[in-house]
Design a protein around this motif. Structure first.
Motif, PDB file in Angstrom:
ATOM      1  N   ALA A  18       2.125   9.764 -10.128  1.00 51.92           N
ATOM      2  CA  ALA A  18       1.974  10.277  -8.877  1.00 51.92           C
ATOM      3  C   ALA A  18       2.868   9.830  -7.964  1.00 51.92           C
ATOM      4  CB  ALA A  18       0.821   9.414  -8.468  1.00 51.92           C
ATOM      5  N   GLY A  19       3.208  10.510  -6.905  1.00 50.27           N
ATOM      6  CA  GLY A  19       4.121  10.126  -5.823  1.00 50.27           C
ATOM      7  C   GLY A  19       3.528   9.015  -5.058  1.00 50.27           C
ATOM      8  N   ASN A  20       4.396   8.676  -4.040  1.00 50.23           N
ATOM      9  CA  ASN A  20       4.254   7.299  -3.378  1.00 50.23           C
ATOM     10  C   ASN A  20       3.470   7.348  -2.218  1.00 50.23           C
ATOM     11  OD1 ASN A  20       5.705   8.756  -1.330  1.00 50.23           O
ATOM     12  ND2 ASN A  20       7.048   7.028  -0.881  1.00 50.23           N
ATOM     13  N   ALA A  21       2.530   8.669  -2.200  1.00 48.43           N
ATOM     14  CA  ALA A  21       1.630   8.936  -1.137  1.00 48.43           C
ATOM     15  C   ALA A  21       0.329   7.691  -1.184  1.00 48.43           C
ATOM     16  CB  ALA A  21       1.070  10.308  -1.106  1.00 48.43           C
ATOM     17  N   GLU A  22       0.138   7.856  -2.617  1.00 44.30           N
ATOM     18  CA  GLU A  22      -1.241   6.662  -2.943  1.00 44.30           C
ATOM     19  C   GLU A  22      -0.655   5.206  -2.541  1.00 44.30           C
ATOM     20  OE1 GLU A  22      -2.268   7.080  -6.999  1.00 44.30           O
ATOM     21  OE2 GLU A  22      -2.785   9.059  -6.712  1.00 44.30           O
ATOM     22  N   VAL A  23       0.783   4.999  -2.773  1.00 48.14           N
ATOM     23  CA  VAL A  23       1.476   3.621  -2.706  1.00 48.14           C
ATOM     24  C   VAL A  23       1.285   3.489  -1.016  1.00 48.14           C
ATOM     25  CG1 VAL A  23       3.096   2.096  -2.811  1.00 48.14           C
ATOM     26  CG2 VAL A  23       2.677   3.693  -4.867  1.00 48.14           C
ATOM     27  N   VAL A  24       1.752   4.204  -0.594  1.00 44.56           N
ATOM     28  CA  VAL A  24       1.584   4.126   0.955  1.00 44.56           C
ATOM     29  C   VAL A  24       0.407   4.149   1.592  1.00 44.56           C
ATOM     30  CG1 VAL A  24       2.067   5.250   3.283  1.00 44.56           C
ATOM     31  CG2 VAL A  24       3.861   5.244   1.312  1.00 44.56           C
ATOM     32  N   THR A  25      -0.748   4.861   1.003  1.00 47.16           N
ATOM     33  CA  THR A  25      -2.175   4.640   1.703  1.00 47.16           C
ATOM     34  C   THR A  25      -2.650   3.167   1.162  1.00 47.16           C
ATOM     35  OG1 THR A  25      -2.376   6.892   1.288  1.00 47.16           O
ATOM     36  CG2 THR A  25      -4.151   5.384   1.256  1.00 47.16           C
ATOM     37  N   ALA A  26      -2.343   2.788   0.059  1.00 48.57           N
ATOM     38  CA  ALA A  26      -2.762   1.568  -0.381  1.00 48.57           C
ATOM     39  C   ALA A  26      -2.081   0.387   0.295  1.00 48.57           C
ATOM     40  CB  ALA A  26      -2.441   1.425  -2.164  1.00 48.57           C
ATOM     41  N   SER A  27      -0.891   0.699   0.680  1.00 51.45           N
ATOM     42  CA  SER A  27      -0.086  -0.437   1.578  1.00 51.45           C
ATOM     43  C   SER A  27      -0.876  -0.775   2.742  1.00 51.45           C
ATOM     44  CB  SER A  27       1.349  -0.316   1.583  1.00 51.45           C
ATOM     45  OG  SER A  27       1.467   1.028   2.042  1.00 51.45           O
ATOM     46  N   ILE A  28      -1.041   0.441   3.391  1.00 53.52           N
ATOM     47  CA  ILE A  28      -1.760   0.536   4.723  1.00 53.52           C
ATOM     48  C   ILE A  28      -3.153  -0.443   4.642  1.00 53.52           C
ATOM     49  CG2 ILE A  28      -2.624   1.965   6.639  1.00 53.52           C
ATOM     50  CD1 ILE A  28      -0.512   4.112   5.971  1.00 53.52           C
ATOM     51  N   ALA A  29      -3.853   0.096   3.621  1.00 52.14           N
ATOM     52  CA  ALA A  29      -5.176  -0.575   3.390  1.00 52.14           C
ATOM     53  C   ALA A  29      -4.918  -2.166   3.377  1.00 52.14           C
ATOM     54  CB  ALA A  29      -5.757   0.022   2.239  1.00 52.14           C
ATOM     55  N   LEU A  30      -3.909  -2.333   2.625  1.00 46.41           N
ATOM     56  CA  LEU A  30      -3.538  -3.932   2.332  1.00 46.41           C
ATOM     57  C   LEU A  30      -3.183  -4.270   3.579  1.00 46.41           C
ATOM     58  CD1 LEU A  30      -3.112  -6.148   0.810  1.00 46.41           C
ATOM     59  CD2 LEU A  30      -0.886  -5.451   0.116  1.00 46.41           C
ATOM     60  N   ASN A  31      -2.172  -3.928   4.334  1.00 48.71           N
ATOM     61  CA  ASN A  31      -1.899  -4.542   5.856  1.00 48.71           C
ATOM     62  C   ASN A  31      -3.406  -4.652   6.378  1.00 48.71           C
ATOM     63  OD1 ASN A  31       0.567  -3.876   4.679  1.00 48.71           O
ATOM     64  ND2 ASN A  31       1.054  -2.325   6.161  1.00 48.71           N
ATOM     65  N   ALA A  32      -4.111  -3.662   6.651  1.00 52.02           N
ATOM     66  CA  ALA A  32      -5.319  -3.676   7.440  1.00 52.02           C
ATOM     67  C   ALA A  32      -6.168  -4.928   7.011  1.00 52.02           C
ATOM     68  CB  ALA A  32      -5.992  -2.753   7.481  1.00 52.02           C
ATOM     69  N   SER A  33      -6.089  -5.235   5.561  1.00 47.80           N
ATOM     70  CA  SER A  33      -7.283  -6.050   4.924  1.00 47.80           C
ATOM     71  C   SER A  33      -6.556  -7.469   5.083  1.00 47.80           C
ATOM     72  CB  SER A  33      -7.022  -6.045   3.430  1.00 47.80           C
ATOM     73  OG  SER A  33      -7.759  -4.758   3.114  1.00 47.80           O
ATOM     74  N   ARG A  34      -5.331  -7.692   5.098  1.00 45.21           N
ATOM     75  CA  ARG A  34      -4.537  -8.754   5.702  1.00 45.21           C
ATOM     76  C   ARG A  34      -4.781  -9.227   7.008  1.00 45.21           C
ATOM     77  NH1 ARG A  34       1.310  -7.678   2.836  1.00 45.21           N
ATOM     78  NH2 ARG A  34       0.930  -8.430   0.771  1.00 45.21           N
ATOM     79  N   ALA A  35      -4.706  -8.327   7.931  1.00 46.30           N
ATOM     80  CA  ALA A  35      -5.010  -8.806   9.303  1.00 46.30           C
ATOM     81  C   ALA A  35      -6.305  -9.180   9.343  1.00 46.30           C
ATOM     82  CB  ALA A  35      -4.750  -7.195  10.025  1.00 46.30           C
ATOM     83  N   GLN A  36      -7.366  -8.438   8.889  1.00 44.76           N
ATOM     84  CA  GLN A  36      -8.731  -8.669   8.836  1.00 44.76           C
ATOM     85  C   GLN A  36      -9.013 -10.319   8.423  1.00 44.76           C
ATOM     86  OE1 GLN A  36     -11.287  -6.008   7.010  1.00 44.76           O
ATOM     87  NE2 GLN A  36     -11.275  -4.532   8.796  1.00 44.76           N
ATOM     88  N   VAL A  37      -8.266 -10.566   7.366  1.00 42.13           N
ATOM     89  CA  VAL A  37      -8.457 -11.988   6.730  1.00 42.13           C
ATOM     90  C   VAL A  37      -7.823 -13.165   7.738  1.00 42.13           C
ATOM     91  CG1 VAL A  37      -7.588 -13.731   5.068  1.00 42.13           C
ATOM     92  CG2 VAL A  37      -8.497 -11.283   4.453  1.00 42.13           C
ATOM     93  N   ILE A  38      -6.745 -12.757   8.531  1.00 44.06           N
ATOM     94  CA  ILE A  38      -6.060 -13.745   9.585  1.00 44.06           C
ATOM     95  C   ILE A  38      -7.234 -13.682  10.610  1.00 44.06           C
ATOM     96  CG2 ILE A  38      -4.349 -13.770  11.053  1.00 44.06           C
ATOM     97  CD1 ILE A  38      -2.477 -12.366   8.915  1.00 44.06           C
TER      98      ILE A  38
END
Length: 449
Positions: A405-425
């Protein structure tokens, strides 16, 4: 005259170490959450002003103690005057002839010179109002000491919340740094795949865009962290150029059990400084009422003076005067009754405040416990989402590396990870802030570890 070269070298050698020492930055201050709270309770302006009011109350006790000690004074008088003989209420006449010594229409007598040097002592023997005033002054001192503790707790709570905001900002910087590193790694992978002929230029563009976004977020997070540090330094009462290092992290302080509601409310009723201050103020008001009542009672004092007086300094004779004085107020135009009514109204007002503070303390504890429990549940859910986001990103990276797959999935997953980290903080900061609020509601902010 211009100093010689050796003298100038000696001056440089003497001044240069001092300049070098002055240019060295001060060592950073490392603080825990509880250490920051205790430092604020000690250094900030509110508790410092309250301690000055304690000094004023101590001075008032010394003033009241003077009512029990003798009052000693001395005076020297040099006096000259003349008199009109007709102003006397009686006449001076020769006992033999009956002729008046002075003109019946009046005549000027004098000038008459009088010298008088005298010492006076006054000692209170029994004064009920003096005892009442001393008791009131001591009660005022106790109330002032309670005010120091109350203002210290308020300053400690403000500093603890500033500490939490700073810890959150630092955690956000660390998270944005990790996001930026991940975006840079994805950009490197995309470029390698394009160079190997197994990737497309669109993947590189997406990775570059994501890296730009994460860098912008990192810049904003660093700015917010620096502002939070400035606020923390100001809240702690430290110099503006002081550097503060946090010994605690949000993750380290987020795990702790909350007390039961009954135990927390009982702790608040025992230890809240504002409740103790209200009780001490009510006691001080009662002592003031006792003062007003004691002013109606008689007082007994001893008065004595002795000195030298006469018409010339070379012939002064010793004279004295002493007596016991009993004073009893009879009627003051109902002024004291008005003062008593005013003091009783003030006592009723303090009683209303005290009951309201007790109700407020109960409400504060319950609200803080609700926040602690809600934040703990939210943190659990956020950490679960973070674990899933990390798993999703790992799977997307594996697919991207394998060329499936292209990196669109990775970018989408990294954005979700960023939001999850912010929520945990945010959840960890909310939980720690709720624990600080609970400590403030219980009056134990300065006891935080």
């Amino acid at each position: 005259m211009t100093p010689s070269i050796p003298i100038r070298l000696a001056l440089v050698a003497a001044v240069f170490p001092a300049l070098l020492h002055a240019q060295q930055p001060a060592a950073p201050v490392t603080l825990t959450l509880g250490g920051a709270a205790r430092l604020a309770a000690e250094r900030t302006s509110g508790p410092a002003a309250a301690r000055e009011r304690v000094a004023q109350a101590e001075a008032r006790i010394r003033q009241r103690r003077a009512d029990f000690l003798p009052s000693i004074s001395t005076a020297a008088l040099a006096h000259e005057n003349n008199l009109n003989s007709a102003s006397f209420p009686f006449s001076f006449a020769d006992p033999q002839t009956g002729r008046p010594f002075f003109n019946p229409d009046g005549q000027v007598i004098g000038p008459i010179k009088i010298w008088d040097v005298r010492g006076t002592l006054k000692q209170s023997v029994f004064d009920p109002s003096a005892f009442a005033r001393m008791s009131a002054a001591r009660a005022g001192l106790t109330a002032s000491e309670s005010e120091v503790t109350a203002t210290g707790q308020m300053a400690a709570a403000s500093a603890a919340m500033a500490y939490v905001r700073t810890a959150r900002a630092e955690a956000q910087v660390a998270a944005c740094g990790a996001d930026s590193a991940l975006a840079a790694e994805l950009l490197g992978i995309a470029r390698d795949q394009v160079a190997a002929g197994v990737g497309i230029a669109l993947d590189v563009t997406r990775a570059q865009a994501q890296l730009s976004v994460t860098r912008s977020q990192l810049i904003a997070a660093r700015t917010e962290r620096d502002r939070a540090r400035l606020d923390l330094v100001r809240t702690l009462g430290l110099p503006a150029d002081a550097r503060v290092m946090l010994a605690d992290s949000l993750a380290a302080r987020s795990a702790a059990d909350a007390p039961t509601e009954a135990a927390a409310i009982g702790q608040a009723m025992r230890t809240r400084a504002d409740l103790r201050m209200a009780s001490d103020q009510a006691e001080a008001a009662q002592r003031q009422l006792d003062v007003l009542r004691a002013e109606r009672l008689p007082s007994l004092s001893l008065i004595a003076d002795q000195g030298l007086n006469g018409k010339a300094t070379n012939h002064l004779l010793s004279t004295f005067n002493w007596g016991i004085q009993l004073s009893a107020p009879l009627f003051d135009g109902f002024r004291r009754d008005g003062r008593l009514d005013e003091q009783r109204a003030a006592m009723r007002e303090l009683d209303v405040r005290r009951r309201d503070l007790a109700d407020q303390a109960t409400a504060d504890v319950r609200a803080a416990l609700l926040d602690v429990r809600a934040a703990a549940e939210l943190l659990g859910a956020s950490e679960e989402r973070l674990a899933l986001a990390e798993q999703e990103l790992a799977q997307a990276r594996d697919r991207f590396r394998a060329g499936v797959a292209g990196n669109a999935e990775v970018v989408t997953a990294s954005i979700a990870l960023n939001a999850s980290r912010a929520q945990v903080i945010d959840a960890r900061a909310a939980l720690l802030g709720a624990r600080v609020s609970l400590a403030r509601a219980q009056g134990t902010t300065t006891d935080l570890p």
